[in-house]
Design a protein around this motif. Structure first.
Motif, PDB file in Angstrom:
ATOM      1  N   SER A 105       0.861  -1.188   0.000  1.00 36.81           N
ATOM      2  CA  SER A 105       0.000   0.000   0.000  1.00 36.81           C
ATOM      3  C   SER A 105       0.894   1.234   0.000  1.00 36.81           C
ATOM      4  O   SER A 105       1.936   1.257   0.662  1.00 36.81           O
ATOM      5  N   ASP A 106       0.486   2.259  -0.700  1.00 34.97           N
ATOM      6  CA  ASP A 106       1.250   3.504  -0.695  1.00 34.97           C
ATOM      7  C   ASP A 106       1.168   4.224   0.640  1.00 34.97           C
ATOM      8  O   ASP A 106       1.969   5.110   0.919  1.00 34.97           O
ATOM      9  N   THR A 107       0.197   3.860   1.483  1.00 33.72           N
ATOM     10  CA  THR A 107      -0.028   4.599   2.724  1.00 33.72           C
ATOM     11  C   THR A 107       0.045   3.758   4.001  1.00 33.72           C
ATOM     12  O   THR A 107       0.276   4.310   5.075  1.00 33.72           O
ATOM     13  N   ALA A 108      -0.160   2.462   3.941  1.00 32.20           N
ATOM     14  CA  ALA A 108      -0.283   1.642   5.156  1.00 32.20           C
ATOM     15  C   ALA A 108       0.964   1.652   6.033  1.00 32.20           C
ATOM     16  O   ALA A 108       0.856   1.781   7.255  1.00 32.20           O
ATOM     17  N   LEU A 109       2.146   1.525   5.439  1.00 29.52           N
ATOM     18  CA  LEU A 109       3.369   1.485   6.241  1.00 29.52           C
ATOM     19  C   LEU A 109       3.571   2.802   6.976  1.00 29.52           C
ATOM     20  O   LEU A 109       3.828   2.815   8.183  1.00 29.52           O
ATOM     21  N   GLU A 110       3.442   3.907   6.286  1.00 31.06           N
ATOM     22  CA  GLU A 110       3.611   5.218   6.918  1.00 31.06           C
ATOM     23  C   GLU A 110       2.577   5.435   8.022  1.00 31.06           C
ATOM     24  O   GLU A 110       2.905   5.901   9.119  1.00 31.06           O
ATOM     25  N   ASN A 111       1.338   5.071   7.736  1.00 26.24           N
ATOM     26  CA  ASN A 111       0.282   5.231   8.741  1.00 26.24           C
ATOM     27  C   ASN A 111       0.541   4.358   9.961  1.00 26.24           C
ATOM     28  O   ASN A 111       0.370   4.796  11.101  1.00 26.24           O
ATOM     29  N   PHE A 112       0.959   3.116   9.729  1.00 25.39           N
ATOM     30  CA  PHE A 112       1.239   2.220  10.846  1.00 25.39           C
ATOM     31  C   PHE A 112       2.403   2.738  11.694  1.00 25.39           C
ATOM     32  O   PHE A 112       2.334   2.750  12.921  1.00 25.39           O
ATOM     33  N   LEU A 113       3.469   3.179  11.049  1.00 26.75           N
ATOM     34  CA  LEU A 113       4.624   3.683  11.790  1.00 26.75           C
ATOM     35  C   LEU A 113       4.286   4.953  12.567  1.00 26.75           C
ATOM     36  O   LEU A 113       4.832   5.193  13.647  1.00 26.75           O
ATOM     37  N   ALA A 114       3.371   5.746  12.042  1.00 26.79           N
ATOM     38  CA  ALA A 114       2.936   6.943  12.769  1.00 26.79           C
ATOM     39  C   ALA A 114       2.264   6.550  14.081  1.00 26.79           C
ATOM     40  O   ALA A 114       2.489   7.188  15.120  1.00 26.79           O
ATOM     41  N   ILE A 115       1.473   5.491  14.052  1.00 26.83           N
ATOM     42  CA  ILE A 115       0.841   4.996  15.285  1.00 26.83           C
ATOM     43  C   ILE A 115       1.924   4.481  16.239  1.00 26.83           C
ATOM     44  O   ILE A 115       1.946   4.822  17.418  1.00 26.83           O
TER      45      ILE A 115
END
Length: 181
Positions: free
Chosen positions: A40-50
């Motif tokens: 996903s273009d966004t899942a990794l960044e979103n997960f790491l933000a959490i």
């Protein structure tokens, strides 16, 4: 089940390539589970933000939650990763097995945290009144309870992602824990 491949740095978006570079710099490698989120273009960044968000818990306390919840969810990837991380945070092999079972006889406060996290996970969010009382009696606050739920949510994401994708475990495999009642 279809094979869910672990993408290489060249197979992910530019944004994820930059994240891979940061992970390689910080960890020395990109864990397979993280790399697979980069489909996903966004899942990794979103997960790491959490995962990198501020919390009232120490790294050691977060590992208590991660180990207890991953055991409930029977996620071999997360149990393996967090066994390694738990050791880096000063837990012995025996303590890690105890935390996975939802106990910490070696520390009253961590015991209450492990029991609370396990209860939340087993009861799909409806922690037992006893575990909540013990959590507060151990000195945790309502703010800590809110943060605990967020940490439980974070580890549940990776538990579920691995259980669905079965990407290869790239940490030493955690010892199987005898059945926990």
């Amino acid at each position: 089940m279809s094979t869910f491949n672990v993408p290489t740095k060249n197979e992910v978006s530019e944004n994820n390539q930059a994240i891979f570079a940061q992970l390689e710099k910080g960890l020395g490698f990109v864990p397979n589970l993280y790399a697979s989120l980069a489909h996903s273009d966004t899942a990794l960044e979103n997960f790491l933000a959490i995962g990198n968000a501020k919390t009232s818990f120490s790294a050691k306390e977060k590992e208590v939650i991660n180990l207890a919840v991953s055991q409930v969810n029977e996620c071999v990837y997360c149990l393996s990763a967090h066994t390694a991380i738990g050791k880096l945070n000063g837990f012995s092999d025996d303590q890690i097995l105890e935390l996975r079972a939802g106990n910490a006889t070696f520390n009253e406060k961590l015991d209450a945290l492990a029991k609370f996290a396990r209860s939340v996970a087993i009861n799909r969010g409806a922690a037992s009144p006893e575990s909540i009382t013990a959590f507060y009696n151990a000195g945790f606050t309502k703010g800590n309870l809110a943060d605990a739920i967020l940490v439980i949510g974070e580890i549940t994401i990776t538990n579920y992602f691995h259980k669905t994708t079965e990407v290869p475990v790239d940490f030493p495999i955690a010892k199987v824990l005898e059945t926990v009642a």
